[in-house]
Design a protein around this motif. Structure first.
Motif: not given
Length: 144
Positions: A14-36
């Motif tokens: 809740k800092d008003g920004k999406i970090s790479w880690d937060e973004f990665s976690q969200w994307i992997r929820a839909f596409s677990p096999l997506m590479t870094s």
């Protein structure tokens, strides 16, 4: 769901920004096999100012849908496909349950059955793409 609510659900600290880690976690929820590397490519594309964080304005740009009906249809199909895990052209309560769990929105299987039932116009126990489009164009975004 509005892009603001989606943004807020991704912004875990809740800092008003999406970090790479937060973004990665969200994307992997839909596409677990997506590479870094693939995630980094998407993140970099959204991170217009290059500060390695996505703010609400940058995030909103990914939600802008063109005026052409085909573009809107393509965006809706992409969203539908995120839930249609087995690619059979329909969203089952089980698929909804899995995706919501990956997103950290724990709903019981019974709740997922009710959510599907709320938009299942033909009462076949699944959400078709046409039913999904109807839901997305209404004020009630039941599955999101």
């Amino acid at each position: 769901m509005s892009y603001v609510k989606v943004f807020e659900s991704i912004d875990k600290n809740k800092d008003g920004k999406i970090s790479w880690d937060e973004f990665s976690q969200w994307i992997r929820a839909f596409s677990p096999l997506m590479t870094s590397e693939e995630i980094d490519e998407m993140f970099t594309e959204l991170d217009a100012d290059g500060d390695r964080q996505i703010d609400i304005v940058e995030f909103a740009k990914c939600y802008v849908v063109g005026e052409k009906e085909e573009e809107e249809e393509a965006v809706l199909k992409e969203a539908f496909d995120l839930y249609d895990l087995n690619r059979d052209g329909k969203i089952s309560p089980g698929e909804l349950h899995v995706v919501l769990k990956r997103l950290g929105r724990n709903k019981s299987m019974e709740q997922c059955v009710k959510m599907v039932g709320a938009v299942d116009a033909d009462q076949d126990g699944h959400v078709s793409f046409e039913e999904f489009k109807t839901m997305m164009n209404s004020d009630s975004k039941t599955l999101l």
